[in-house]
Design an enzyme around this catalytic site. Structure first.
Site, short mmCIF file in Angstrom:
data_model
loop_
_atom_site.label_atom_id
_atom_site.label_comp_id
_atom_site.label_asym_id
_atom_site.label_seq_id
_atom_site.Cartn_x
_atom_site.Cartn_y
_atom_site.Cartn_z
N SER A 227 46.47 45.51 42.50
CA SER A 227 45.46 46.02 43.43
C SER A 227 45.70 45.37 44.78
O SER A 227 46.20 44.24 44.86
CB SER A 227 44.05 45.67 42.94
N TYR B 108 37.97 39.62 39.88
CA TYR B 108 38.88 40.75 39.73
C TYR B 108 40.17 40.51 40.52
O TYR B 108 41.28 40.74 40.02
CB TYR B 108 38.19 42.03 40.23
N ALA C 144 41.48 37.74 41.26
CA ALA C 144 42.28 36.70 40.60
C ALA C 144 43.14 37.31 39.49
O ALA C 144 44.32 36.96 39.33
CB ALA C 144 41.37 35.62 40.02
N ILE D 211 40.96 53.99 45.84
CA ILE D 211 41.34 55.29 45.28
C ILE D 211 40.06 56.00 44.81
O ILE D 211 39.22 55.39 44.14
CB ILE D 211 42.31 55.11 44.09
N LYS E 63 44.18 40.40 39.35
CA LYS E 63 45.19 41.28 39.94
C LYS E 63 46.26 40.47 40.69
O LYS E 63 47.39 40.91 40.85
CB LYS E 63 44.53 42.32 40.84
#
Lengths: 251, 78
Positions: free
Chosen positions: A146, A159, A161, A192, A163
């Site tokens: 991401s 999150y 971390a 997205i 990714k």
């Protein structure tokens, strides 16, 4: 159907194919002639879609139902693919969970679960898939990271971390697997327009659209196209890279 | 080909050693059985016997003799 399709007869496993980006990747790969093993968690949930997709593209889209954190079942599915196809060409590690929590609100159980799904399960899938790929001395592994894993963002520390870990594990796996001619790359999507993001975007991040240079949310199909490039022979000299597909977003 | 012959063949092909050398062969006892050679050995073993080994068995596969015991975990008698 033309046999000049980019993934003609390539055997591909795509995790998290029930909806959103994963479903778009599976559809795009099928359009290009791939034999797609499409993973979802809920038994029977993608049977109808898989049949339609198979018929439309004159290929096989085979649903495989498992939780990516269930190592025993993951291993059984990898062995099933080996038994049925004798090889595996492309693995797309797309399954993941996301959360939106400020630092002080992060709950330890959510944090551990997110690492289990987004990182530990991904590493185990790479371990198993690369063992099949190493026999044929060829393969492509694509991990979905991401933009927040590359740049960080306020409100998604946990999150981001996980990714970020995807970025580093991609680079390490690429180095380790290069002698077996297995390529490992990651895609770092920006914002997205999946149902999942659209739901939280309005609530939490409506101002973020202005951060996107191209002025709009990305489409799942645009991530799928990048995966197609990395999965196909068009990218056969590319490994260890993190490809941003973010419409020139600045976080 | 018996399981023992298949098992020996994997070692001899991967490490270019003779059958006589096998009984005393252990991890890192020959230069080709290093960490990279080990993963090649595991890949060949899995392909020959149609199995996928668990990480603890890959780590525990420390010698020719120990490998025979580990294959029993996959219902393969050597």
């Amino acid at each position: 159907m033309a046999n000049s399709r980019l993934l003609d007869k390539k055997v591909c496993l795509i995790t998290g194919s029930a909806r959103g980006i994963g479903k778009a990747i599976a559809s795009r790969f099928a359009e290009e002639g791939a034999i797609v093993y499409a993973n979802a968690r809920i038994a029977g949930s993608i049977d109808d879609w898989a049949k339609e997709c198979s018929d439309k593209n004159e290929t096989q889209v085979i649903p495989v139902y498992f939780d990516v954190t269930d190592y025993v079942t993951v291993k059984q599915v990898i062995m099933q693919i080996n038994r049925e196809q004798q090889h595996l060409d492309v693995l797309v590690n797309n399954a993941g969970v996301v959360s939106y929590e400020l630092l002080g609100m992060i709950q330890p159980d959510n944090l551990r679960n997110m690492f289990e799904v987004n990182v530990v399960a991904m590493i185990q899938l790479i371990q198993l898939a690369s063992r099949l790929m190493s026999r044929q001395k060829r393969g492509s592994i694509i991990n979905i990271s991401s933009i927040v894993g590359v740049n960080g963002v306020k409100g998604q520390l946990a999150y981001s971390a996980t990714k970020g870990a995807v970025v580093s594990l991609t680079k390490s796996a690429a180095k380790e697997l290069a002698p077996q001619n297995i390529r490992v790359n990651a895609i770092a999507p920006g914002m997205i327009g999946t149902e999942r993001l659209s739901a939280v975007l309005e609530k939490n991040f409506s101002e973020r659209i202005s951060d996107i240079g191209l002025g709009r949310l990305g489409k799942p199909e645009e991530i799928a196209n990048a995966c197609l490039f990395l999965g196909s022979d068009l990218s056969e000299y590319i490994s260890g890279q993190i490809l941003g597909v973010d419409g020139c977003t600045v976080l | 080909m018996s399981n023992l012959e298949k098992y020996d063949e994997v070692f001899m092909t991967n490490f270019q050693v003779s059958r006589e050398q096998l009984p005393v062969l252990t991890y890192q006892s020959v230069s080709v059985w290093d960490s990279v050679g080990h993963m090649g050995l595991v890949a060949s073993m899995e392909e020959s016997f149609g199995i996928m080994m668990d990480p603890e068995d890959i780590i525990g596969f420390s010698s020719y003799e120990e490998g025979k015991r580990i294959l029993e975990n996959y219902d393969i008698s050597v």
